[in-house]
Design a protein around this motif. Structure first.
Motif, PDB file in Angstrom:
ATOM      1  N   LYS A  80       0.829  -1.204   0.000  1.00  0.00           N
ATOM      2  CA  LYS A  80       0.000   0.000   0.000  1.00  0.00           C
ATOM      3  C   LYS A  80       0.865   1.257   0.000  1.00  0.00           C
ATOM      4  CE  LYS A  80      -3.892  -1.987   2.630  1.00  0.00           C
ATOM      5  NZ  LYS A  80      -4.979  -1.715   1.667  1.00  0.00           N
ATOM      6  N   THR A  81       0.356   2.326  -0.600  1.00  0.00           N
ATOM      7  CA  THR A  81       1.045   3.612  -0.564  1.00  0.00           C
ATOM      8  C   THR A  81       0.824   4.245   0.807  1.00  0.00           C
ATOM      9  OG1 THR A  81       0.611   3.911  -2.930  1.00  0.00           O
ATOM     10  CG2 THR A  81       1.299   5.845  -1.694  1.00  0.00           C
ATOM     11  N   VAL A  82       1.922   4.524   1.522  1.00  0.00           N
ATOM     12  CA  VAL A  82       1.805   5.122   2.851  1.00  0.00           C
ATOM     13  C   VAL A  82       2.380   6.545   2.889  1.00  0.00           C
ATOM     14  CG1 VAL A  82       1.722   2.934   4.091  1.00  0.00           C
ATOM     15  CG2 VAL A  82       3.948   3.972   3.586  1.00  0.00           C
ATOM     16  N   TYR A  83       3.072   6.945   1.824  1.00  0.00           N
ATOM     17  CA  TYR A  83       3.530   8.335   1.695  1.00  0.00           C
ATOM     18  C   TYR A  83       3.711   8.639   0.224  1.00  0.00           C
ATOM     19  CZ  TYR A  83       6.219  12.651   2.026  1.00  0.00           C
ATOM     20  OH  TYR A  83       6.631  13.945   1.883  1.00  0.00           O
ATOM     21  N   ASP A  84       3.268   9.811  -0.188  1.00  0.00           N
ATOM     22  CA  ASP A  84       3.487  10.294  -1.552  1.00  0.00           C
ATOM     23  C   ASP A  84       3.571  11.805  -1.476  1.00  0.00           C
ATOM     24  OD1 ASP A  84       3.553  11.006  -4.203  1.00  0.00           O
ATOM     25  OD2 ASP A  84       1.772   9.865  -4.799  1.00  0.00           O
ATOM     26  N   GLY A  85       4.796  12.315  -1.556  1.00  0.00           N
ATOM     27  CA  GLY A  85       4.955  13.752  -1.416  1.00  0.00           C
ATOM     28  C   GLY A  85       6.391  14.175  -1.607  1.00  0.00           C
ATOM     29  N   PRO A  86       6.713  15.418  -1.292  1.00  0.00           N
ATOM     30  CA  PRO A  86       8.081  15.923  -1.480  1.00  0.00           C
ATOM     31  C   PRO A  86       9.065  15.213  -0.563  1.00  0.00           C
ATOM     32  CG  PRO A  86       6.738  17.511  -0.276  1.00  0.00           C
ATOM     33  CD  PRO A  86       5.800  16.451  -0.762  1.00  0.00           C
ATOM     34  N   ALA A  87      10.283  15.058  -1.071  1.00  0.00           N
ATOM     35  CA  ALA A  87      11.306  14.362  -0.285  1.00  0.00           C
ATOM     36  C   ALA A  87      11.560  15.055   1.043  1.00  0.00           C
ATOM     37  CB  ALA A  87      12.599  14.266  -1.098  1.00  0.00           C
ATOM     38  N   ASP A  88      11.540  16.387   1.041  1.00  0.00           N
ATOM     39  CA  ASP A  88      11.839  17.096   2.285  1.00  0.00           C
ATOM     40  C   ASP A  88      10.673  17.086   3.269  1.00  0.00           C
ATOM     41  OD1 ASP A  88      10.132  18.881   1.054  1.00  0.00           O
ATOM     42  OD2 ASP A  88      11.625  20.456   0.781  1.00  0.00           O
ATOM     43  N   GLY A  89       9.535  16.493   2.861  1.00  0.00           N
ATOM     44  CA  GLY A  89       8.401  16.383   3.766  1.00  0.00           C
ATOM     45  C   GLY A  89       8.364  15.071   4.527  1.00  0.00           C
ATOM     46  N   LEU A  90       9.302  14.176   4.220  1.00  0.00           N
ATOM     47  CA  LEU A  90       9.331  12.858   4.848  1.00  0.00           C
ATOM     48  C   LEU A  90      10.223  12.921   6.091  1.00  0.00           C
ATOM     49  CD1 LEU A  90       8.259   9.995   4.482  1.00  0.00           C
ATOM     50  CD2 LEU A  90      10.204   9.505   2.994  1.00  0.00           C
ATOM     51  N   LYS A  91       9.622  12.782   7.241  1.00  0.00           N
ATOM     52  CA  LYS A  91      10.331  12.991   8.501  1.00  0.00           C
ATOM     53  C   LYS A  91      10.766  11.665   9.142  1.00  0.00           C
ATOM     54  CE  LYS A  91       9.558  17.319   7.884  1.00  0.00           C
ATOM     55  NZ  LYS A  91      10.644  18.123   7.265  1.00  0.00           N
ATOM     56  N   ARG A  92      11.633  11.799  10.119  1.00  0.00           N
ATOM     57  CA  ARG A  92      12.223  10.640  10.789  1.00  0.00           C
ATOM     58  C   ARG A  92      11.153   9.706  11.370  1.00  0.00           C
ATOM     59  NH1 ARG A  92      17.207   9.355  13.417  1.00  0.00           N
ATOM     60  NH2 ARG A  92      16.888   7.941  15.169  1.00  0.00           N
ATOM     61  N   ASP A  93      10.151  10.284  12.041  1.00  0.00           N
ATOM     62  CA  ASP A  93       9.119   9.463  12.669  1.00  0.00           C
ATOM     63  C   ASP A  93       8.349   8.657  11.625  1.00  0.00           C
ATOM     64  OD1 ASP A  93       9.886  10.414  15.112  1.00  0.00           O
ATOM     65  OD2 ASP A  93       8.184  11.779  15.371  1.00  0.00           O
ATOM     66  N   GLN A  94       8.094   9.276  10.472  1.00  0.00           N
ATOM     67  CA  GLN A  94       7.392   8.563   9.403  1.00  0.00           C
ATOM     68  C   GLN A  94       8.241   7.418   8.867  1.00  0.00           C
ATOM     69  OE1 GLN A  94       6.835  12.456   7.369  1.00  0.00           O
ATOM     70  NE2 GLN A  94       4.803  11.664   6.832  1.00  0.00           N
ATOM     71  N   LEU A  95       9.541   7.665   8.723  1.00  0.00           N
ATOM     72  CA  LEU A  95      10.431   6.626   8.204  1.00  0.00           C
ATOM     73  C   LEU A  95      10.545   5.460   9.184  1.00  0.00           C
ATOM     74  CD1 LEU A  95      13.185   8.945   6.707  1.00  0.00           C
ATOM     75  CD2 LEU A  95      11.747   7.358   5.416  1.00  0.00           C
ATOM     76  N   ILE A  96      10.563   5.769  10.464  1.00  0.00           N
ATOM     77  CA  ILE A  96      10.602   4.699  11.464  1.00  0.00           C
ATOM     78  C   ILE A  96       9.325   3.863  11.377  1.00  0.00           C
ATOM     79  CG2 ILE A  96      10.550   4.227  13.946  1.00  0.00           C
ATOM     80  CD1 ILE A  96      12.435   6.638  14.303  1.00  0.00           C
ATOM     81  N   ASP A  97       8.209   4.514  11.162  1.00  0.00           N
ATOM     82  CA  ASP A  97       6.939   3.798  11.032  1.00  0.00           C
ATOM     83  C   ASP A  97       6.922   2.926   9.775  1.00  0.00           C
ATOM     84  OD1 ASP A  97       4.125   3.334  11.869  1.00  0.00           O
ATOM     85  OD2 ASP A  97       3.685   4.317   9.972  1.00  0.00           O
ATOM     86  N   ILE A  98       7.526   3.425   8.690  1.00  0.00           N
ATOM     87  CA  ILE A  98       7.552   2.676   7.429  1.00  0.00           C
ATOM     88  C   ILE A  98       8.475   1.467   7.532  1.00  0.00           C
ATOM     89  CG2 ILE A  98       8.301   2.782   5.013  1.00  0.00           C
ATOM     90  CD1 ILE A  98       7.408   5.784   5.096  1.00  0.00           C
ATOM     91  N   TYR A  99       9.663   1.672   8.091  1.00  0.00           N
ATOM     92  CA  TYR A  99      10.693   0.630   8.048  1.00  0.00           C
ATOM     93  C   TYR A  99      10.774  -0.233   9.306  1.00  0.00           C
ATOM     94  CZ  TYR A  99      12.552   2.294   3.648  1.00  0.00           C
ATOM     95  OH  TYR A  99      12.704   2.612   2.328  1.00  0.00           O
ATOM     96  N   GLY A 100      10.304   0.282  10.416  1.00  0.00           N
ATOM     97  CA  GLY A 100      10.382  -0.500  11.640  1.00  0.00           C
ATOM     98  C   GLY A 100      11.822  -0.871  11.971  1.00  0.00           C
ATOM     99  N   PRO A 101      12.098  -2.160  12.254  1.00  0.00           N
ATOM    100  CA  PRO A 101      13.445  -2.586  12.645  1.00  0.00           C
ATOM    101  C   PRO A 101      14.512  -2.356  11.572  1.00  0.00           C
ATOM    102  CG  PRO A 101      11.830  -4.287  13.176  1.00  0.00           C
ATOM    103  CD  PRO A 101      11.131  -3.264  12.329  1.00  0.00           C
ATOM    104  N   GLU A 102      14.100  -2.194  10.295  1.00  0.00           N
ATOM    105  CA  GLU A 102      15.069  -1.977   9.216  1.00  0.00           C
ATOM    106  C   GLU A 102      15.588  -0.543   9.178  1.00  0.00           C
ATOM    107  OE1 GLU A 102      14.066  -3.232   5.260  1.00  0.00           O
ATOM    108  OE2 GLU A 102      12.796  -4.854   5.966  1.00  0.00           O
ATOM    109  N   PHE A 103      15.014   0.352   9.989  1.00  0.00           N
ATOM    110  CA  PHE A 103      15.269   1.787   9.832  1.00  0.00           C
ATOM    111  C   PHE A 103      16.748   2.138   9.764  1.00  0.00           C
ATOM    112  CE2 PHE A 103      16.062   5.923  11.939  1.00  0.00           C
ATOM    113  CZ  PHE A 103      15.518   6.749  10.967  1.00  0.00           C
ATOM    114  N   GLU A 104      17.541   1.670  10.714  1.00  0.00           N
ATOM    115  CA  GLU A 104      18.953   2.045  10.764  1.00  0.00           C
ATOM    116  C   GLU A 104      19.757   1.451   9.605  1.00  0.00           C
ATOM    117  OE1 GLU A 104      20.301   4.193  12.604  1.00  0.00           O
ATOM    118  OE2 GLU A 104      18.792   4.529  14.157  1.00  0.00           O
ATOM    119  N   ASP A 105      19.236   0.418   8.960  1.00  0.00           N
ATOM    120  CA  ASP A 105      19.982  -0.271   7.895  1.00  0.00           C
ATOM    121  C   ASP A 105      19.791   0.351   6.520  1.00  0.00           C
ATOM    122  OD1 ASP A 105      20.877  -2.137   9.768  1.00  0.00           O
ATOM    123  OD2 ASP A 105      19.118  -3.415   9.455  1.00  0.00           O
ATOM    124  N   VAL A 106      18.863   1.284   6.364  1.00  0.00           N
ATOM    125  CA  VAL A 106      18.548   1.810   5.024  1.00  0.00           C
ATOM    126  C   VAL A 106      19.175   3.177   4.779  1.00  0.00           C
ATOM    127  CG1 VAL A 106      16.453   0.451   4.809  1.00  0.00           C
ATOM    128  CG2 VAL A 106      16.319   2.744   5.816  1.00  0.00           C
TER     129      VAL A 106
END
Length: 264
Positions: free
Chosen positions: A231-257
């Motif tokens: 599913k699409t969970v974010y669609d917008g400008p790159a500078d609008g994607l914040k740390r909390d959103q990325l943690i929610d998207i990636y979960g445990p993978e966050f630090e590896d990406v």
């Protein structure tokens, strides 16, 4: 499909057995955009890219994919005109897809096969226009010194820039790049991403690139589309994607990406 869009994806789903890789995804891609598709492993980003180029058939139903105003596939069926549409879409793969025994020049010249007689291409009887275009593209990618070298003797970064040069000879208007830097060291990866960004900015090519390296997505792309579980969970400008959103998207993978440090 809007007037400004060159790609339109509507309600696209794809299932593999019991797993739904894409779940009613809808996206419009405007002419001249550079878009990163990101998401954790298995999120559906490569499946979406392969569906756009009709290398993967979508599920039957109301799903539809258009390029340049023409149907690529719909209702689980690939259009009979897809070969013609593909001449305007360059596909770049993680493993380069060059013919190892052929020279870099010959691999790049293969980009013209949609416009010249296939038999001439088979025997390497390239028209003067193709020869000029191939050398110009190779030079532009900074690999002219290796034009006569067999592709399988080149470094990964050189091969990937050769694949981009081939798309230039193809005269592609859209470049789809599936994890183009995943097999490269950071220096080579930056060169490849800079090459794609230059083509986007100077030539107006539309670029859609799947990336596992989120910092590269944020650095080189203006728009980011994030997928999670199809599913699409974010669609917008790159500078609008914040740390909390990325943690929610990636979960445990966050630090590896992040190759060069995660955002604060």
């Amino acid at each position: 499909m809007s007037d400004a869009a060159v790609l339109s994806i509507r309600n696209v789903s794809k299932t593999f057995g019991a797993r739904r890789a894409l779940d009613r995804v809808s996206v419009d891609v405007r002419r001249g955009e550079m878009i990163a598709l990101i998401g954790p492993s298995g999120s559906g980003k490569s499946t979406l890219l392969r569906s756009i180029s009709a290398l993967q058939t979508i599920d039957g139903g109301e799903g539809r994919i258009e390029a340049f105003g023409e149907a690529v596939q719909e209702n689980g069926r690939i259009s009979g005109r897809v070969r013609k549409i593909r001449t305007r879409i360059g596909m770049i793969f993680q493993q380069f897809n060059l013919v190892g025994r052929l020279s870099l020049f010959s691999n790049v010249a293969l980009g013209s096969l949609g416009r010249i007689d296939a038999l001439r291409g088979f025997f390497g009887l390239w028209p003067a226009e193709t020869k000029q275009a191939a050398m110009a593209a190779i030079h532009r990618m900074g690999i002219a010194d290796y034009a006569g070298q067999r592709a399988n003797t080149l470094s990964g970064g050189q091969q990937q820039r050769g694949a981009i040069a081939r798309a230039l000879v193809q005269k592609a208007k859209i470049v789809l790049a599936d994890e183009p830097v995943a097999s490269l060291d950071p220096v080579s990866a930056r060169r490849v991403m800079e090459a794609l960004r230059t083509l986007n900015q100077q030539d107006g090519l539309t670029v859609v690139v799947t990336l596992h390296q989120v910092d590269y997505a944020l650095r080189y792309c203006d728009r980011v589309i994030a997928l999670k579980a199809g599913k699409t969970v974010y669609d917008g400008p790159a500078d609008g994607l914040k740390r909390d959103q990325l943690i929610d998207i990636y979960g445990p993978e966050f630090e590896d990406v992040f190759w060069e440090g995660a955002p604060k």
